[in-house]
Motif scaffolding. Structure first.
Motif, mmCIF file in Angstrom:
data_model
loop_
_atom_site.group_PDB
_atom_site.id
_atom_site.type_symbol
_atom_site.label_atom_id
_atom_site.label_comp_id
_atom_site.label_asym_id
_atom_site.label_seq_id
_atom_site.Cartn_x
_atom_site.Cartn_y
_atom_site.Cartn_z
ATOM 1 N N PRO A 164 36.820 10.754 14.905
ATOM 2 C CA PRO A 164 37.563 11.588 13.955
ATOM 3 C C PRO A 164 38.312 12.760 14.570
ATOM 4 C CG PRO A 164 35.191 11.961 13.759
ATOM 5 C CD PRO A 164 35.365 10.793 14.671
ATOM 6 N N GLN A 193 41.078 13.640 11.813
ATOM 7 C CA GLN A 193 41.079 12.925 10.530
ATOM 8 C C GLN A 193 39.661 12.450 10.230
ATOM 9 O OE1 GLN A 193 43.505 11.966 7.914
ATOM 10 N NE2 GLN A 193 41.430 11.606 7.116
ATOM 11 N N SER A 194 39.048 13.024 9.211
ATOM 12 C CA SER A 194 37.701 12.607 8.832
ATOM 13 C C SER A 194 37.747 11.249 8.156
ATOM 14 C CB SER A 194 37.072 13.636 7.889
ATOM 15 O OG SER A 194 37.834 13.740 6.689
ATOM 16 N N ALA A 195 36.592 10.589 8.077
ATOM 17 C CA ALA A 195 36.519 9.272 7.446
ATOM 18 C C ALA A 195 35.176 9.104 6.772
ATOM 19 C CB ALA A 195 36.725 8.166 8.480
ATOM 20 N N ASP A 196 35.200 8.490 5.586
ATOM 21 C CA ASP A 196 33.967 8.170 4.860
ATOM 22 C C ASP A 196 33.428 6.809 5.274
ATOM 23 O OD1 ASP A 196 34.161 10.552 3.344
ATOM 24 O OD2 ASP A 196 35.521 9.572 1.922
ATOM 25 N N ILE A 207 40.359 3.119 7.766
ATOM 26 C CA ILE A 207 39.370 4.091 7.325
ATOM 27 C C ILE A 207 39.613 4.435 5.858
ATOM 28 C CG2 ILE A 207 39.047 5.110 9.605
ATOM 29 C CD1 ILE A 207 40.802 7.475 8.620
ATOM 30 N N SER A 208 38.577 4.956 5.212
ATOM 31 C CA SER A 208 38.732 5.555 3.894
ATOM 32 C C SER A 208 38.367 7.021 4.007
ATOM 33 C CB SER A 208 37.840 4.865 2.861
ATOM 34 O OG SER A 208 36.469 5.139 3.100
ATOM 35 N N ASP A 209 39.077 7.847 3.260
ATOM 36 C CA ASP A 209 38.805 9.283 3.218
ATOM 37 C C ASP A 209 39.125 9.770 1.815
ATOM 38 O OD1 ASP A 209 38.155 11.889 4.106
ATOM 39 O OD2 ASP A 209 40.272 12.335 4.445
#
Length: 383
Positions: A164, A193-196, A207-209
């Motif tokens: 991330p 960029q964070s990601a769930d 990715i999903s965020d």
């Protein structure tokens, strides 16, 4: 001394089951025996369920209240507490245990075993046939993704990671050379960029965020749909360039070839915690912890499938798909209930308390003798 039994199985077109033996002198046997491993946290067991015969045939007991299995073909590992163990395919005993130092998530695909410490974002990569060599407690990680990093393994055994701090997708292509980590590309032009959640479909990292699904050059937004749980990579590599994600309100579908970010949500009409969708045979299976409209299967980004209602799924169900031998089974890991969505909406209740639990490796080795060893013909033809 009893003569070792000799078995052949050539000439037959179908094989209904496999003979369970105490030891096998050849490791070439790769048999599609129609089984899928499932778990019950309530009973502290993992069971091998024969989907075609509709019954479990054996089980192993976990030593830690938190455990899970990873599987592909005859390769199965049990991750529990601070260790991971191979489940021997013939004796169904826990063998070749290796310390992990902390709770890890395990992945198995095409002979590759990957261990992922989500707390630190560390990944170790090795061979499913040599679990002992993969000592995650004492050896440096092969891939360091940092806090918030995520991992996924595709059907060909390639291990992917998401970092991330710069949105970078990384990959290890060869389990024999796990230190050779390549950069696939950033999903955020090098910015943090964070990601769930994270997956890889048709060679593309996704990715999903929050409400967004992001891939290289594309973004799709599903208003008020978070949290989105991206599907696992295709179990057989047959899925095309589209991705699915479970949302509390339904199944999200995205065509990865359209950079404009066309987003479709197939609403269930309810609100239930989604299981991570599974992909097999080019289709994606999804399930939701709610009483009705809790199961659906989509086979393309433009599909418009109808929901089904699986019996005895509740808002407290802890749903997880188990995929092996081209079979997809839904497992409530809390109580061990399972469903075969391709065949029926009926719940299947395994008798967990009465199913035989195999001896561990040490106990079984004391009982072994030459009279219970079996040799298989090297040239035998198995389906």
């Amino acid at each position: 001394m009893a003569r070792a039994a000799r078995h052949t199985a050539c000439g037959g077109r179908g094989l209904a089951g496999a003979v369970i033996v105490s030891s096998v002198t050849q490791r070439h046997l790769q048999l599609d025996d129609g089984t899928v491993w499932v778990t019950s946290l309530q009973d502290g067991k993992a069971a091998r369920y024969n989907v075609r015969l509709q019954e479990p045939d054996t089980a192993v007991a976990a030593s830690d209240p938190k455990f899970d299995v990873a599987q592909q073909g005859a390769s199965t590992v049990l991750a529990e507490g601070t260790q991971v163990s191979a489940i021997h395919p013939s004796t169904i005993s826990l063998a070749d245990s290796s310390p992990t130092g902390a709770a890890v998530q395990s992945f198995v695909a095409n002979g590759t075993l990957a261990l992922f410490n989500r707390a630190r974002g560390d990944v170790w990569v090795g061979d499913t046939g040599d679990v002992k060599a993969l000592n995650a407690a004492e050896t440096p990680a092969h891939m360091k993704l940092g806090v918030g990093g995520l991992a996924a393994v595709t059907a060909d055994g390639t291990v992917y990671g998401y970092r991330p701090k710069d949105g970078m997708v990384l990959a290890i292509d060869d389990r024999g050379a796990p230190d050779h980590v390549r950069e696939v590309g950033s999903l955020s032009d090098g910015k943090a960029q964070s990601a769930d959640s994270f997956t890889v479909v048709d060679g593309q990292g996704v990715i999903s965020d929050g409400d967004d699904i992001i891939w290289n050059g594309g973004r799709a937004t599903f208003a008020d749909a978070a949290p989105l749980v991206l599907q696992a990579p295709s179990a057989d590599g047959k899925q095309g360039a589209w991705v699915a994600a479970g949302a509390p309100s339904g199944l999200a579908l995205v065509d990865l070839t359209k950079r404009g970010g066309e987003a479709r949500l197939i609403a269930s009409g309810g609100q239930g915690e989604p299981a991570q969708p599974a992909s097999s045979g080019g289709c994606v299976y999804a399930a939701f912890a709610q009483h009705t409209n809790n199961s659906v299967r989509a086979c393309s980004a433009t599909d418009d499938p109808a929901y089904a209602t699986l019996e005895e799924v509740t808002p407290t169900s802890q749903l997880q798909f188990r995929v092996n031998h081209r079979l997809v089974v839904l497992n409530d890991v809390a109580n061990g209930n399972i469903w075969n969505p391709d065949e029926s909406t009926d719940v299947i209740k395994i008798q967990w308390k009465t199913i035989e639990t195999q001896q561990n490796e040490t106990e079984r080795s004391n009982d072994d003798s030459t009279s219970n060893k079996h040799t298989f013909e090297k040239t035998c033809c198995y389906m």
